[in-house]
Design a protein around this motif. Structure first.
Motif, PDB file in Angstrom:
ATOM      1  N   MET A  97      26.414 -47.739  50.100  1.00  0.00           N
ATOM      2  CA  MET A  97      27.708 -47.085  50.035  1.00  0.00           C
ATOM      3  C   MET A  97      28.241 -47.178  48.607  1.00  0.00           C
ATOM      4  O   MET A  97      28.156 -48.219  47.972  1.00  0.00           O
ATOM      5  N   ILE A  98      28.814 -46.071  48.141  1.00  0.00           N
ATOM      6  CA  ILE A  98      29.384 -46.021  46.802  1.00  0.00           C
ATOM      7  C   ILE A  98      30.891 -46.050  46.910  1.00  0.00           C
ATOM      8  O   ILE A  98      31.484 -45.349  47.724  1.00  0.00           O
ATOM      9  N   GLU A  99      31.508 -46.877  46.075  1.00  0.00           N
ATOM     10  CA  GLU A  99      32.967 -46.973  46.062  1.00  0.00           C
ATOM     11  C   GLU A  99      33.461 -46.570  44.677  1.00  0.00           C
ATOM     12  O   GLU A  99      32.948 -47.049  43.666  1.00  0.00           O
ATOM     13  N   ILE A 100      34.447 -45.664  44.656  1.00  0.00           N
ATOM     14  CA  ILE A 100      34.992 -45.184  43.391  1.00  0.00           C
ATOM     15  C   ILE A 100      36.467 -45.552  43.332  1.00  0.00           C
ATOM     16  O   ILE A 100      37.219 -45.321  44.272  1.00  0.00           O
ATOM     17  N   SER A 101      36.881 -46.081  42.186  1.00  0.00           N
ATOM     18  CA  SER A 101      38.276 -46.443  41.960  1.00  0.00           C
ATOM     19  C   SER A 101      38.827 -45.547  40.852  1.00  0.00           C
ATOM     20  O   SER A 101      38.198 -45.398  39.802  1.00  0.00           O
ATOM     21  N   VAL A 102      39.985 -44.937  41.098  1.00  0.00           N
ATOM     22  CA  VAL A 102      40.580 -44.023  40.127  1.00  0.00           C
ATOM     23  C   VAL A 102      41.991 -44.495  39.786  1.00  0.00           C
ATOM     24  O   VAL A 102      42.795 -44.756  40.679  1.00  0.00           O
ATOM     25  N   ASP A 103      42.267 -44.595  38.481  1.00  0.00           N
ATOM     26  CA  ASP A 103      43.614 -44.907  38.015  1.00  0.00           C
ATOM     27  C   ASP A 103      44.416 -43.601  38.091  1.00  0.00           C
ATOM     28  O   ASP A 103      44.188 -42.666  37.325  1.00  0.00           O
ATOM     29  N   GLU A 104      45.343 -43.517  39.043  1.00  0.00           N
ATOM     30  CA  GLU A 104      46.084 -42.273  39.288  1.00  0.00           C
ATOM     31  C   GLU A 104      46.879 -41.820  38.073  1.00  0.00           C
ATOM     32  O   GLU A 104      46.916 -40.627  37.762  1.00  0.00           O
ATOM     33  N   LYS A 105      47.504 -42.737  37.354  1.00  0.00           N
ATOM     34  CA  LYS A 105      48.304 -42.376  36.178  1.00  0.00           C
ATOM     35  C   LYS A 105      47.410 -41.771  35.085  1.00  0.00           C
ATOM     36  O   LYS A 105      47.762 -40.770  34.469  1.00  0.00           O
ATOM     37  N   GLU A 106      46.264 -42.388  34.861  1.00  0.00           N
ATOM     38  CA  GLU A 106      45.353 -41.895  33.841  1.00  0.00           C
ATOM     39  C   GLU A 106      44.764 -40.540  34.255  1.00  0.00           C
ATOM     40  O   GLU A 106      44.633 -39.633  33.423  1.00  0.00           O
TER      41      GLU A 106
END
Length: 86
Positions: free
Chosen positions: A1-10
């Protein structure tokens, strides 16, 4: 399983920057607008334009033959200033 984290502000900052670049690119394609383009850009009818800002001395326009033409950059700057004054 791949997990992606995104900085919403950036992410939002990058998206807004790209949109701004695309808008500038589209605007750069036009040297001047005609009445049809002016109506489209302002979302106003010709009568509304005549009644509101057309006769403002700061609004640059030229009539060539039977058609009105408006320098794109100067017209956009004028409209941005004009709407803030309303």
């Amino acid at each position: 399983m791949i997990e992606i984290s995104v900085d919403e502000k950036e992410a939002k900052k990058l998206i807004l920057k790209k949109i701004s670049e695309l808008v500038e690119a589209v605007d750069a394609e036009y040297v001047f607008w005609d009445t049809k383009e002016l109506k489209k850009r302002t979302c106003m009818s010709w009568n509304a334009i005549l009644d509101t800002f057309f006769h403002d001395p700061r609004f640059i326009k030229r009539k060539i033959g039977r058609k009105w033409y408006f320098p794109a950059r100067e017209t956009r700057a004028f409209l941005e200033q004009w709407i803030l004054e309303q």
